[in-house]
Design an enzyme around this catalytic site. Structure first.
Site, PDB file in Angstrom:
ATOM      1  N   HIS A 128     -10.024  21.429   2.298  1.00 50.88           N
ATOM      2  CA  HIS A 128      -8.910  20.561   1.907  1.00 50.88           C
ATOM      3  C   HIS A 128      -8.634  19.455   2.916  1.00 50.88           C
ATOM      4  CE1 HIS A 128      -7.407  24.134  -0.707  1.00 50.88           C
ATOM      5  NE2 HIS A 128      -8.299  23.394  -1.339  1.00 50.88           N
ATOM      6  N   CYS A 136      -6.815   5.470   5.118  1.00 49.29           N
ATOM      7  CA  CYS A 136      -6.362   4.346   4.299  1.00 49.29           C
ATOM      8  C   CYS A 136      -6.973   4.498   2.916  1.00 49.29           C
ATOM      9  CB  CYS A 136      -6.779   3.009   4.902  1.00 49.29           C
ATOM     10  SG  CYS A 136      -6.393   1.612   3.801  1.00 49.29           S
ATOM     11  N   CYS A 271      -4.005  40.622   9.578  1.00 52.21           N
ATOM     12  CA  CYS A 271      -5.362  40.091   9.738  1.00 52.21           C
ATOM     13  C   CYS A 271      -5.867  40.203  11.172  1.00 52.21           C
ATOM     14  CB  CYS A 271      -5.412  38.626   9.278  1.00 52.21           C
ATOM     15  SG  CYS A 271      -5.131  38.393   7.509  1.00 52.21           S
TER      16      CYS A 271
END
Length: 282
Positions: A128, A136, A271
């Site tokens: 992501h 820009c 975790c």
């Protein structure tokens, strides 16, 4: 869920996970927000996979509405210093140790904080994107976020003194604040809209990024999900592809995942604790 997943009792969970990791030589690792909560960065969802807060801003709203951009960048100005100060925790270091053992084909992270890289992982794809870069949308010029922070402060003096809790996207939970006077710099090169170099909801993950991860998954003999509910399709589809190929999937996370029915092993445990054996052997 398979019988193996159902049989993994909480007290036996860390041992079951260790056994899964030890018997696979090439593991495709997919990580989510649960990896970074120990570093002070909040996650998005509760144990049932539901949103803990309002959904993140969409690509369409950010690009189409000045007010949305003002709200985002004002909150980001306040939240960025704490996000930048976050340090890798035991989960990041454990996965870096697993890579050092030669057992990771690729670490695909849904996080945008770069903490895996800070811990020493090298075979990483940021599915992501990354929050430490500003893009820009006109000329594709990239700028370090730290430089853009200085420009935001120069254009909006006093905002840096506001205090608020950090939010998952590196911004801050500013309440009862008027954003309409907030000044957003345009691209100094072309005058275009500046956006964090991350994939927003409603925006596509770059194809080459997905293809690189797919190739690594095809070359793996197991998949390990750490700290993710896989509720977002961009991550969930990798579990679908692994299952379709007969690649066993283990998940280390707290609560429900979208892929529960596809898992060979599900471990609901902290975790960092569950992966502690990797740090101990490093």
């Amino acid at each position: 869920m398979s019988a193996l997943a159902a049989a993994a009792a909480p007290a036996q969970a860390p041992a079951a996970l260790q056994a899964f990791i030890e018997r696979h030589a090439r593991i495709f690792v997919l990580t989510g927000a649960g990896c970074s909560t120990g570093s002070g960065i909040p996650d998005y969802r509760d144990a049932d996979g539901q949103w803990k807060r309002a959904q993140p801003v969409t690509y369409q709203a950010f690009m189409g509405e000045l007010a949305t951009r003002q709200r985002y960048w004002a909150r980001s100005l306040v939240g960025w210093p704490r996000f930048l100060a976050a340090q890798p925790n035991g989960v990041h270091h454990a996965l870096a140790a697993l890579e050092q053992r030669g057992q990771i084909s690729l670490l695909l992270t849904q996080n945008v904080d770069r903490l895996h890289q800070a811990a020493g992982s090298r075979e990483v794809v940021d599915l992501h994107g990354r929050l430490d870069v500003v893009r820009c949308m006109g000329c594709e010029r990239r700028t370090p976020r730290v430089e853009f922070q200085a420009e935001l402060i120069a254009r909006n003096p006093g905002w840096e003194r506001l205090e608020a809790g950090i939010a998952p996207d590196g911004d801050a939970d500013l309440e009862d604040v008027e954003f309409s006077s907030f000044v957003i710099p345009a691209c100094s090169h072309c005058g275009g809209i500046l956006k964090p170099d991350v994939v927003y909801f409603g925006e596509n993950v770059p194809r080459e990024r997905v293809q690189a991860a797919q190739a690594a998954l095809a070359d793996s003999d197991a998949m390990l999900v750490v700290g993710s509910s896989l509720m977002v399709y961009s991550g969930f589809r990798f579990a679908q592809w692994a299952h379709a190929a007969g690649t066993p999937i283990a998940a280390l996370t707290l609560g429900r995942t979208r892929a529960d029915d596809l898992l060979a092993l599900k471990v609901q445990h902290d975790c960092a604790e569950a992966l502690g054996f990797l740090r101990a052997s490093a």
